[in-house]
Scaffold this active site. Structure first.
Site, PDB file in Angstrom:
ATOM      1  N   SER A  76       0.705  -1.150  -0.058  1.00 21.56           N
ATOM      2  CA  SER A  76       0.166  -0.036   0.082  1.00 21.56           C
ATOM      3  C   SER A  76       0.829   1.093   0.050  1.00 21.56           C
ATOM      4  CB  SER A  76      -1.099  -0.066   1.233  1.00 21.56           C
ATOM      5  OG  SER A  76      -1.847   0.857   1.187  1.00 21.56           O
TER       6      SER A  76
ATOM      7  N   ASP B  11      -8.595  -5.108  -5.987  1.00 20.32           N
ATOM      8  CA  ASP B  11      -8.077  -4.248  -5.180  1.00 20.32           C
ATOM      9  C   ASP B  11      -8.266  -2.708  -5.758  1.00 20.32           C
ATOM     10  OD1 ASP B  11      -6.806  -2.587  -2.992  1.00 20.32           O
ATOM     11  OD2 ASP B  11      -4.990  -3.673  -3.349  1.00 20.32           O
TER      12      ASP B  11
END
Length: 303
Positions: free
Chosen positions: A167, A224
């Site tokens: 991330s 995602d």
């Protein structure tokens, strides 16, 4: 989980203050291929990418074939970073993803495209622009991380240096890879970015391809949403190196050559939940909550 939901709500606000522009880079139509790298290496990198999420335990912990050597930060004022020595990947630096800290969240929503800071400018070609918040997060740790890497290279007589993260930590990993590739005599060995948001403009993507292409990989799990932000229409562009796990959290993974491959993760609409974001990457469950601490490697069964 609540802080990530809050972050998701803030993204439209960030988009409102960024001027739309033409897409700043190519769209590859190359067919997917088998992985160009052993999945066991991906699993090792994923385990080390998860370890900075772990609050307890530290120096001396084992993660697969790696040992934690150094750690800094608690994910509040600065992102946590850990350095390992891995038998397969050498001296490896791993950056933590977004935390509940307001400062961490602000890094994610500070979405302006800026010139590289003067300290790292020599690592980039002219025209490169970086996501401001990600750049700021890396710069807070840059010098101390470099000092530790050089120290451990000498201690282990190992020239290999790898970066990884998930991330926000994935964005920091690619920025570190570009910087270290310039600063270190032997450059970087590998860089793995799990669930990486777009981190710069088209010139940045081209520069990554030119300087660390073939050594850099970013991994997308299913639908995602994080790797889809910020949009290409706002001037952001992924470099080459996509590995797409689809269906999510399985062993069905392929390599999608070129930038923003038409057949890769962009071919499906993102799902605005955190199931794929906190998914299983190469037998490793990544992220706060579902991930195991201390991190382990290759222990999650996958269909």
């Amino acid at each position: 989980m609540h802080f990530l939901a809050f972050l998701l709500c803030l993204i439209p606000l960030a988009l409102c203050i960024i001027e739309p522009r033409d897409i700043d880079g190519p769209t590859s139509h190359e067919a997917p291929t088998d992985l160009p790298i052993d999945w066991h290496i991906l699993s090792q990198a994923a385990g080390m990418a998860h370890e900075p999420y772990c609050l307890f335990g530290d120096i001396g912990d084992r993660v697969g074939d790696a040992e934690v050597l150094w750690s800094k930060g608690h994910g509040v004022v600065i992102q946590r970073v850990k350095i390992f020595h891995s038998k397969s990947l050498g001296v490896t630096v791993s950056f933590e993803g977004t935390t509940a800290s307001l400062l961490s969240i602000l890094h994610d929503v500070n979405a302006a495209l800026i010139d590289p800071p003067k300290e790292v400018a020599p690592a980039y070609c002219e025209g490169v622009k970086l996501f401001a918040g990600f750049s700021n997060a890396y710069m807070e740790l840059r010098d101390e991380v470099y000092e530790q890497i050089v120290k451990f290279q000498k201690q282990f007589n190992d020239k290999r240096v790898t970066t990884t993260g998930h991330s926000l930590g994935a964005a920091m990993a690619v920025l570190a890879a570009m910087d270290l590739n310039k600063r270190l005599d032997d450059g970087i060995y590998r860089s793995f970015a799990f669930g990486m948001p777009r981190t710069g403009n088209g010139a940045f993507a081209n520069d990554v391809d030119k300087k660390i292409g073939g050594r850099f990989f970013y991994i997308v799990n299913g639908r995602d949403w994080v790797p889809r932000v910020l949009p290409r229409e706002l001037g952001f562009q992924h470099p080459s190196g996509q590995i797409w796990i689809n269906p999510p959290s399985t062993t069905h993974w392929k390599y999608y050559p070129g930038q923003e491959n038409h057949y890769g993760a962009n071919s499906e609409d993102p799902i605005l939940t955190f199931e794929d974001y906190h998914g299983i990457y190469s037998h490793i469950c990544l992220g706060y909550g579902p991930g195991k601490c201390p991190a382990s490697v290759g222990t999650v069964y996958l269909p």
